[in-house]
Scaffold this active site. Structure first.
Site, PDB file in Angstrom:
ATOM      1  N   LYS A  93       0.839  -1.193   0.000  1.00 23.93           N
ATOM      2  CA  LYS A  93       0.000   0.000   0.000  1.00 23.93           C
ATOM      3  C   LYS A  93       0.884   1.257   0.000  1.00 23.93           C
ATOM      4  O   LYS A  93       0.711   2.161  -0.798  1.00 23.93           O
ATOM      5  CB  LYS A  93      -0.920  -0.020   1.218  1.00 23.93           C
ATOM      6  CG  LYS A  93      -1.773   1.202   1.361  1.00 23.93           C
ATOM      7  CD  LYS A  93      -2.733   1.091   2.528  1.00 23.93           C
ATOM      8  CE  LYS A  93      -3.406   2.439   2.766  1.00 23.93           C
ATOM      9  NZ  LYS A  93      -4.334   2.419   3.880  1.00 23.93           N
ATOM     10  N   GLU A 107      10.507  -4.788   4.434  1.00 24.02           N
ATOM     11  CA  GLU A 107      10.581  -6.197   4.024  1.00 24.02           C
ATOM     12  C   GLU A 107      10.257  -6.339   2.537  1.00 24.02           C
ATOM     13  O   GLU A 107      10.925  -7.045   1.787  1.00 24.02           O
ATOM     14  CB  GLU A 107       9.565  -7.046   4.821  1.00 24.02           C
ATOM     15  CG  GLU A 107       9.878  -7.209   6.294  1.00 24.02           C
ATOM     16  CD  GLU A 107       9.196  -6.160   7.160  1.00 24.02           C
ATOM     17  OE1 GLU A 107       8.968  -5.020   6.667  1.00 24.02           O
ATOM     18  OE2 GLU A 107       8.904  -6.475   8.321  1.00 24.02           O
ATOM     19  N   GLY A 127      -4.811  -1.705   4.961  1.00 24.06           N
ATOM     20  CA  GLY A 127      -4.037  -2.859   4.497  1.00 24.06           C
ATOM     21  C   GLY A 127      -4.740  -4.184   4.782  1.00 24.06           C
ATOM     22  O   GLY A 127      -4.849  -5.058   3.927  1.00 24.06           O
ATOM     23  N   ARG A 128      -5.220  -4.346   6.009  1.00 26.58           N
ATOM     24  CA  ARG A 128      -5.827  -5.641   6.383  1.00 26.58           C
ATOM     25  C   ARG A 128      -7.256  -5.774   5.879  1.00 26.58           C
ATOM     26  O   ARG A 128      -7.897  -6.794   6.112  1.00 26.58           O
ATOM     27  CB  ARG A 128      -5.740  -5.839   7.893  1.00 26.58           C
ATOM     28  CG  ARG A 128      -6.339  -4.714   8.714  1.00 26.58           C
ATOM     29  CD  ARG A 128      -5.948  -4.822  10.189  1.00 26.58           C
ATOM     30  NE  ARG A 128      -6.353  -3.653  10.956  1.00 26.58           N
ATOM     31  CZ  ARG A 128      -5.637  -2.543  11.070  1.00 26.58           C
ATOM     32  NH1 ARG A 128      -4.490  -2.448  10.440  1.00 26.58           N
ATOM     33  NH2 ARG A 128      -6.072  -1.526  11.791  1.00 26.58           N
ATOM     34  N   GLU A 136      -4.605  -6.544  14.809  1.00 28.60           N
ATOM     35  CA  GLU A 136      -4.092  -5.221  14.429  1.00 28.60           C
ATOM     36  C   GLU A 136      -5.220  -4.193  14.571  1.00 28.60           C
ATOM     37  O   GLU A 136      -4.994  -3.029  14.869  1.00 28.60           O
ATOM     38  CB  GLU A 136      -3.533  -5.246  12.998  1.00 28.60           C
ATOM     39  CG  GLU A 136      -2.379  -4.291  12.805  1.00 28.60           C
ATOM     40  CD  GLU A 136      -1.659  -4.428  11.463  1.00 28.60           C
ATOM     41  OE1 GLU A 136      -2.290  -4.178  10.429  1.00 28.60           O
ATOM     42  OE2 GLU A 136      -0.457  -4.761  11.451  1.00 28.60           O
ATOM     43  N   HIS A 164      -5.114 -33.169  17.834  1.00 28.96           N
ATOM     44  CA  HIS A 164      -4.000 -34.005  18.264  1.00 28.96           C
ATOM     45  C   HIS A 164      -2.828 -33.158  18.731  1.00 28.96           C
ATOM     46  O   HIS A 164      -1.697 -33.643  18.792  1.00 28.96           O
ATOM     47  CB  HIS A 164      -3.599 -34.950  17.130  1.00 28.96           C
ATOM     48  CG  HIS A 164      -4.732 -35.868  16.768  1.00 28.96           C
ATOM     49  ND1 HIS A 164      -4.929 -37.080  17.373  1.00 28.96           N
ATOM     50  CD2 HIS A 164      -5.769 -35.692  15.912  1.00 28.96           C
ATOM     51  CE1 HIS A 164      -6.026 -37.638  16.879  1.00 28.96           C
ATOM     52  NE2 HIS A 164      -6.557 -36.812  15.991  1.00 28.96           N
ATOM     53  N   LYS A 173       9.605  -1.066  14.334  1.00 24.53           N
ATOM     54  CA  LYS A 173      10.233  -0.763  13.037  1.00 24.53           C
ATOM     55  C   LYS A 173      11.402   0.206  13.230  1.00 24.53           C
ATOM     56  O   LYS A 173      12.475   0.035  12.662  1.00 24.53           O
ATOM     57  CB  LYS A 173       9.219  -0.113  12.086  1.00 24.53           C
ATOM     58  CG  LYS A 173       8.189  -1.069  11.499  1.00 24.53           C
ATOM     59  CD  LYS A 173       7.348  -0.327  10.463  1.00 24.53           C
ATOM     60  CE  LYS A 173       6.113  -1.110  10.083  1.00 24.53           C
ATOM     61  NZ  LYS A 173       5.182  -0.361   9.254  1.00 24.53           N
TER      62      LYS A 173
HETATM   63  O1  F6P Z   1       3.195  -3.514   9.782  1.00 23.66           O
HETATM   64  C1  F6P Z   1       1.932  -3.046   9.667  1.00 23.66           C
HETATM   65  C2  F6P Z   1       1.468  -2.798   8.268  1.00 23.66           C
HETATM   66  O2  F6P Z   1       1.397  -1.431   8.093  1.00 23.66           O
HETATM   67  C3  F6P Z   1       0.134  -3.469   8.019  1.00 23.66           C
HETATM   68  O3  F6P Z   1      -0.923  -2.777   8.547  1.00 23.66           O
HETATM   69  C4  F6P Z   1       0.144  -3.574   6.542  1.00 23.66           C
HETATM   70  O4  F6P Z   1      -0.829  -4.466   6.100  1.00 23.66           O
HETATM   71  C5  F6P Z   1       1.553  -4.032   6.314  1.00 23.66           C
HETATM   72  O5  F6P Z   1       2.313  -3.319   7.265  1.00 23.66           O
HETATM   73  C6  F6P Z   1       2.092  -3.843   4.940  1.00 23.66           C
HETATM   74  O6  F6P Z   1       2.027  -2.524   4.536  1.00 23.66           O
HETATM   75  P1  F6P Z   1       2.197  -2.115   3.017  1.00 23.66           P
HETATM   76  O7  F6P Z   1       1.094  -2.741   2.250  1.00 23.66           O
HETATM   77  O8  F6P Z   1       2.157  -0.629   3.004  1.00 23.66           O
HETATM   78  O9  F6P Z   1       3.524  -2.640   2.550  1.00 23.66           O
END
Ligand code: F6P
Length: 548
Positions: A211, A217, A272-273, A358, A389, A509
């Site tokens: 987003k 990452e 995002g979620r 979240e 199990h 972060k």
């Molecule tokens: O770490 C939290 C977060 O901001 C989430 O809410 C989001 O879904 C994810 O990181 C990834 O964010 P982006 O889509 O901006 O890479």
């Protein structure tokens, strides 16, 4: 008009009445509640959008339920739902609406952001996604060397990963063989390396989903993917054929080197979620095709409409959300165990963890004042019967309070002798065993030696709900996910917290950035942090092998 400010929930008369009821109803066993009301199993149910919701094994009575509805009314829940659908800036700390419902409303939807209709933007992106997906599926979209795309790798994390992974795994049955997407999320290089180990870059398409397009990452993995491609394709022009992006940030996408013509847009009013029905669903669309993807959106849209318009007593997300509040705040349930008796839903608990935790992991109210009660419970789970199990022992005979959501489908997608009947028999058996247990008298009556009676007794009285649908389809999956999305909204509205921000992820972060600099730089190890972190850093630096 923005919904009016609320007093702290614990000061509400309805909340206090529920606390009183918890003393009375909470002291009773589900065995008694069922014994005194033989119709209970047919009365505490609701059905909508193809989902049958049985909450009769919740530890409630009629009065509790009425009181929960009164609480919802006192907290202005309907006004909060209306504000959400009206595109008001319900995400107050970020001053944004949360209009994920606009993504699946179809051409008839009338959703507005700051007075501007967003339907045509949504439809335009969806049309581009469909056209692109069709080109990839048909082999018309070719890699740089002219070969058809056989591998799709989604790079993203959090909401840019969990929705797509969960949806692909859930709908794998409907996907095109030979085009199964892979997912890379973790900054741990092993994730990327293992996902691409057996792939040929000439036949691989990367979908970089972010987003913000600033997530460390994702940017690192995307850079690794670009280097991996270039190492084998040896031509920077190849990137345009092997990379597309999904983002709200066109500048950052261009800066990364992805052609903005290959970018699928979404908007800051999609959290995002809450984004799996936006362009973030591109990998899902490529895997299952347009017809199934539109059915998925329709399932979401049906539940959206139901949530918006059904009375509280018949409203699945309202019932689900109010029961979650009851369990975590009045019956001491610290976790909600999600138990899909459907193997295709094996990533559903992980998906729900982000959606719920979240969203509801907040300790202050919308106005910044402290939240005086519990926010959301912990969510975790595994598909049945595997969990039986491993951790069910603790559920049956441990000391913790929890609630469960069982999820099952009447028809299997893969008939194998009578195994599906056995699967569902297990679901029913577990919800029954948790609710009713087995008393010491019953154990004794079985002839169990006295010394073993305590070990073989099951206290029961563990509450659960069961969601049953006819069959796992794109439509039923959409309705199921939307149910949980809106259940979260219900809980947040009653508590007066913001389910659409996530400031809690920021501190970690920032510290990671600082520590990464310290590791990479020449700063003396064992300095500048707390003594534990200093000692760990020192040991890490002694053992590490710096990158080549
Ligand atoms: O770490 C939290 C977060 O901001 C989430 O809410 C989001 O879904 C994810 O990181 C990834 O964010 P982006 O889509 O901006 O890479």
């Amino acid at each position: 008009m923005t919904a009016k400010a609320l007093p702290a929930v614990e000061t509400a008369a309805e909340w206090q009445a529920l606390a009183g009821l918890a003393g009375r109803v909470g002291a009773r066993h589900l065995r008694e509640l069922f014994a005194e009301d033989p119709g209970r199993g047919r009365q505490f149910v609701a059905e909508a959008c193809g989902l049958y919701f049985d909450f009769s094994k919740q530890r409630i009575d009629r009065e509790t339920l009425d009181q929960l509805f009164q609480l919802a009314n006192a907290r202005g829940l309907q006004a909060r739902i209306d504000a959400l659908f009206a595109g008001e800036p319900v995400n107050r700390s970020e001053r944004r609406p949360a209009l994920h419902m606009a993504l699946r409303a179809g051409i008839g939807g009338d959703f507005r952001v700051a007075g501007r209709a967003v339907g045509s933007d949504v439809q335009a992106v969806l049309a581009r996604m469909q056209a692109f997906a069709e080109r990839v599926r048909s082999g018309d979209w070719r890699g740089h060397s002219g070969r058809a795309i056989r591998n799709v790798v989604n790079i993203g994390i959090g909401g840019s990963d969990l929705g797509p992974v969960m949806a692909f795994e859930a709908l794998r049955h409907y996907s095109r063989p030979g085009l199964a997407p892979r997912f890379v999320s973790n900054v741990d290089g092993s994730d990327f390396v293992e996902a691409t180990r057996d792939l040929d870059p000439a036949e691989t398409l990367f979908i970089v989903c972010s987003k913000t397009f600033t997530t460390e990452e994702t940017l690192r993995n995307a850079a690794a993917a670009r280097a991996w491609c270039l190492a084998r394709l040896s031509d920077p022009a190849a990137i345009a054929r092997h990379f597309v992006a999904v983002s709200t940030n066109a500048d950052a996408v261009a800066e990364f080197g992805i052609d903005p013509a290959n970018m699928f847009e979404f908007w800051d009013w999609v959290g995002g979620r809450y984004s799996m029905t936006s362009a973030i669903g591109l990998s899902t669309l490529i895997a299952i095709g347009s017809e199934h993807f539109l059915a998925l959106l329709a399932g979401f849209a049906d539940m959206d409409q139901h949530f918006r318009s059904a009375g509280f007593a018949a409203n699945l997300p309202v019932l689900h959300g109010l029961l979650a509040l009851w369990n975590s705040n009045f019956l001491g349930a610290e976790s909600c165990v999600v138990l899909p008796y459907e193997h295709y839903l094996h990533r559903f608990p992980a998906y729900l963890q982000q959606l719920t935790m979240e969203s509801l992991g907040k300790r202050v109210r919308q106005d910044g004042s402290p939240l005086g009660v519990h926010s959301g419970p912990l969510y975790w789970g595994e598909p049945g019967t595997n969990g039986q199990h491993s951790f069910y022992q603790l559920l049956h005979q441990g000391t913790r309070a929890f609630s469960c959501d069982f999820i099952g489908f009447a028809q299997t997608l893969n008939p194998l002798a009578d195994q599906h009947d056995l699967l569902i028999a297990n679901l029913l058996a577990q919800s029954r065993a948790l609710a009713f247990g087995k008393s010491a008298d019953q154990v004794r009556a079985d002839g169990v030696p006295t010394a073993l009676v305590p070990h073989r007794t099951f206290p029961g009285n563990h509450q659960s709900s069961t969601l049953l649908a006819e069959r796992l389809t794109p439509h039923s999956l959409g309705a199921l996910v939307a149910l949980y999305e809106h259940s979260v909204l219900v809980q947040a509205a009653v508590l007066d917290i913001n389910p659409f921000d996530q400031w809690g992820v920021e501190l970690g972060k920032r510290l990671a950035r600082e520590l990464a600099e310290q590791i990479a730089g020449s700063a003396a190890a064992g300095a500048g942090q707390d003594s534990s972190t200093n000692a760990l850093l020192e040991r890490y630096r002694a053992w590490r092998r710096p990158p080549a």
